[in-house]
Design a protein around this motif. Structure first.
Motif, mmCIF file in Angstrom:
data_model
loop_
_atom_site.group_PDB
_atom_site.id
_atom_site.type_symbol
_atom_site.label_atom_id
_atom_site.label_comp_id
_atom_site.label_asym_id
_atom_site.label_seq_id
_atom_site.Cartn_x
_atom_site.Cartn_y
_atom_site.Cartn_z
ATOM 1 N N ASN A 150 36.862 94.743 -15.243
ATOM 2 C CA ASN A 150 36.128 95.995 -15.113
ATOM 3 C C ASN A 150 36.404 96.893 -16.311
ATOM 4 N N VAL A 151 35.558 97.892 -16.482
ATOM 5 C CA VAL A 151 35.662 98.832 -17.599
ATOM 6 C C VAL A 151 35.460 100.249 -17.091
ATOM 7 N N SER A 152 35.945 101.214 -17.862
ATOM 8 C CA SER A 152 35.743 102.623 -17.507
ATOM 9 C C SER A 152 35.789 103.469 -18.769
ATOM 10 N N ALA A 153 35.238 104.687 -18.662
ATOM 11 C CA ALA A 153 35.273 105.634 -19.770
ATOM 12 C C ALA A 153 35.261 107.050 -19.218
ATOM 13 N N ALA A 154 36.090 107.916 -19.801
ATOM 14 C CA ALA A 154 36.152 109.317 -19.383
ATOM 15 C C ALA A 154 34.933 110.066 -19.899
ATOM 16 N N CYS A 155 34.374 110.941 -19.061
ATOM 17 C CA CYS A 155 33.181 111.714 -19.428
ATOM 18 C C CYS A 155 33.522 113.034 -20.104
ATOM 19 N N GLY A 156 34.790 113.449 -20.031
ATOM 20 C CA GLY A 156 35.192 114.693 -20.666
ATOM 21 C C GLY A 156 35.014 115.921 -19.799
ATOM 22 N N ASP A 157 34.621 115.718 -18.533
ATOM 23 C CA ASP A 157 34.404 116.857 -17.633
ATOM 24 C C ASP A 157 35.110 116.668 -16.290
ATOM 25 N N GLY A 158 36.136 115.804 -16.280
ATOM 26 C CA GLY A 158 36.847 115.544 -15.033
ATOM 27 C C GLY A 158 36.243 114.412 -14.226
ATOM 28 N N THR A 159 35.257 113.718 -14.775
ATOM 29 C CA THR A 159 34.675 112.554 -14.114
ATOM 30 C C THR A 159 34.765 111.359 -15.054
ATOM 31 N N PHE A 160 34.533 110.165 -14.526
ATOM 32 C CA PHE A 160 34.501 108.980 -15.375
ATOM 33 C C PHE A 160 33.561 107.932 -14.781
ATOM 34 N N TRP A 161 33.041 107.113 -15.678
ATOM 35 C CA TRP A 161 32.214 105.977 -15.282
ATOM 36 C C TRP A 161 33.100 104.754 -15.091
ATOM 37 N N VAL A 162 32.827 103.956 -14.066
ATOM 38 C CA VAL A 162 33.592 102.736 -13.831
ATOM 39 C C VAL A 162 32.644 101.659 -13.303
ATOM 40 N N LYS A 163 32.934 100.433 -13.628
ATOM 41 C CA LYS A 163 32.129 99.302 -13.157
ATOM 42 C C LYS A 163 32.127 99.250 -11.630
ATOM 43 N N ALA A 164 30.959 99.021 -11.063
ATOM 44 C CA ALA A 164 30.835 98.945 -9.616
ATOM 45 C C ALA A 164 31.382 97.620 -9.099
ATOM 46 N N SER A 165 31.753 97.594 -7.843
ATOM 47 C CA SER A 165 32.318 96.411 -7.214
ATOM 48 C C SER A 165 31.308 95.270 -7.203
ATOM 49 N N GLY A 166 31.773 94.065 -7.537
ATOM 50 C CA GLY A 166 30.934 92.879 -7.433
ATOM 51 C C GLY A 166 30.020 92.612 -8.602
ATOM 52 N N SER A 167 29.974 93.489 -9.585
ATOM 53 C CA SER A 167 29.096 93.298 -10.736
ATOM 54 C C SER A 167 29.811 92.472 -11.808
ATOM 55 N N SER A 168 29.034 91.956 -12.747
ATOM 56 C CA SER A 168 29.562 91.097 -13.809
ATOM 57 C C SER A 168 29.610 91.850 -15.128
ATOM 58 N N LEU A 169 30.698 91.698 -15.876
ATOM 59 C CA LEU A 169 30.796 92.328 -17.184
ATOM 60 C C LEU A 169 29.701 91.805 -18.120
ATOM 61 N N ARG A 170 29.437 90.534 -18.065
ATOM 62 C CA ARG A 170 28.482 89.912 -18.991
ATOM 63 C C ARG A 170 27.076 90.466 -18.833
ATOM 64 N N THR A 171 26.702 90.793 -17.593
ATOM 65 C CA THR A 171 25.321 91.219 -17.333
ATOM 66 C C THR A 171 25.235 92.659 -16.829
ATOM 67 N N LEU A 172 26.295 93.439 -17.006
ATOM 68 C CA LEU A 172 26.360 94.787 -16.437
ATOM 69 C C LEU A 172 25.179 95.651 -16.874
ATOM 70 N N ARG A 173 24.581 96.349 -15.905
ATOM 71 C CA ARG A 173 23.437 97.228 -16.147
ATOM 72 C C ARG A 173 23.773 98.635 -15.654
ATOM 73 N N PRO A 174 23.043 99.658 -16.082
ATOM 74 C CA PRO A 174 23.337 101.039 -15.668
ATOM 75 C C PRO A 174 23.461 101.231 -14.154
ATOM 76 N N PRO A 175 22.603 100.611 -13.308
ATOM 77 C CA PRO A 175 22.760 100.821 -11.868
ATOM 78 C C PRO A 175 24.064 100.258 -11.296
ATOM 79 N N GLU A 176 24.761 99.436 -12.112
ATOM 80 C CA GLU A 176 26.009 98.839 -11.647
ATOM 81 C C GLU A 176 27.237 99.608 -12.157
ATOM 82 N N LEU A 177 27.015 100.852 -12.563
ATOM 83 C CA LEU A 177 28.100 101.757 -12.923
ATOM 84 C C LEU A 177 28.174 102.877 -11.896
ATOM 85 N N SER A 178 29.385 103.312 -11.602
ATOM 86 C CA SER A 178 29.605 104.422 -10.661
ATOM 87 C C SER A 178 30.309 105.558 -11.391
#
Length: 271
Positions: free
Chosen positions: A46-74
């Protein structure tokens, strides 16, 4: 009546920034999930990145790194995840409900169970995090030696890219229990080194790269993979010949290596 098309409202700088952040996170995920690299397959990692406002994006459960798409980020609220961790121990049902409540948008996909791990790393100062299960690294981490071989450096570039020493944990069930142990390990590591580790080794599990940029996370992961492959080769030829500790410290503190380290983090160049 004018036939001119209606004017589109320009996105705010914040929206533009988040778009670039999501694009960068997807690029990192696809690079880490590239089958040719043997870093992760299927739903691993899984991957994540800080948004700079107290939130962060993280890979959703069950998704694949190879084919990850925007709807599969939380997108989740950092403080909410850390507060949930502070309430441990919790039932699986309470964890699932808490992670759902931590979402900034209830329509986002269910966050990965490793969201706690990412929250701790990002809350401690990392801006980007990548977790993978490299075949070569796991060949060592799943052996009787565990993380021990990585506590001796065998070539300078691993010092430059991965830092003078990794952090490490024995196998712990991924999720809340692993995060509790990681919280203690990060505190211990910072007390000893006065900085955050770049590389975290999880025995019988995988590795975590903590960086200031997506490129640094990728560089750390690729260098850790090379490091593991070199170590495996040395064990086939009688065992590793580690660099002396004083030489590792010298490499880590050299001004030219600091310059190269910063350039690698910005540009992703190797060599």
């Amino acid at each position: 009546m004018s036939g001119a098309p209606p004017k589109r409202t320009a996105p705010t700088p914040t929206e533009e920034g988040q778009g670039a952040l999501v694009a960068g996170l997807l690029e990192l995920a696809h690079a880490l999930g590239d089958p040719a690299r043997d870093l992760a397959i299927l739903g691993e990692g899984n991957v994540s990145a800080a948004c700079g406002d107290g939130t962060f994006w993280v890979k959703a459960s069950g998704s694949s790194l190879r084919t990850l798409r925007p709807p599969e980020l939380s997108r989740v609220r950092l403080e909410a995840v850390l507060n949930l961790l502070a309430r441990a121990p919790l039932s699986e049902e309470a964890v699932a409900a808490g992670l759902f409540e931590a979402l900034t948008d209830p329509t986002h996909a269910k966050p990965s169970v490793e969201t706690f791990l990412h929250a701790l790393c990002l809350g401690a100062g990392a801006a980007w995090v990548g977790h993978t299960h490299p075949v070569a690294a796991n060949a060592l981490l799943c052996s009787r030696l565990g993380a021990e071989p990585f506590f001796g450096h065998v070539f300078p570039d691993a010092v430059v890219v991965c830092g003078p020493e990794p952090a490490a944990l024995p196998y712990i069930d991924p999720g809340l229990e692993l995060a509790i142990a990681l919280r203690e390990e990060l505190t211990r590591y910072r007390a000893r080194h006065e900085t955050l580790p770049k590389l975290l080794l999880l025995e019988n599990h995988g590795i975590v790269a903590l960086g200031a940029s997506a490129k640094e996370v990728l560089n750390i992961t690729l260098m850790a993979d090379k490091w593991a492959r070199v170590l495996l080769g040395t064990y086939a030829l009688g065992g590793p010949r580690f660099l002396p500790p004083e030489e590792v410290r010298r490499i880590d503190r050299r001004l030219d290596e600091h310059y190269r380290r910063n350039r690698l983090a910005r540009e992703g160049e190797q060599g």
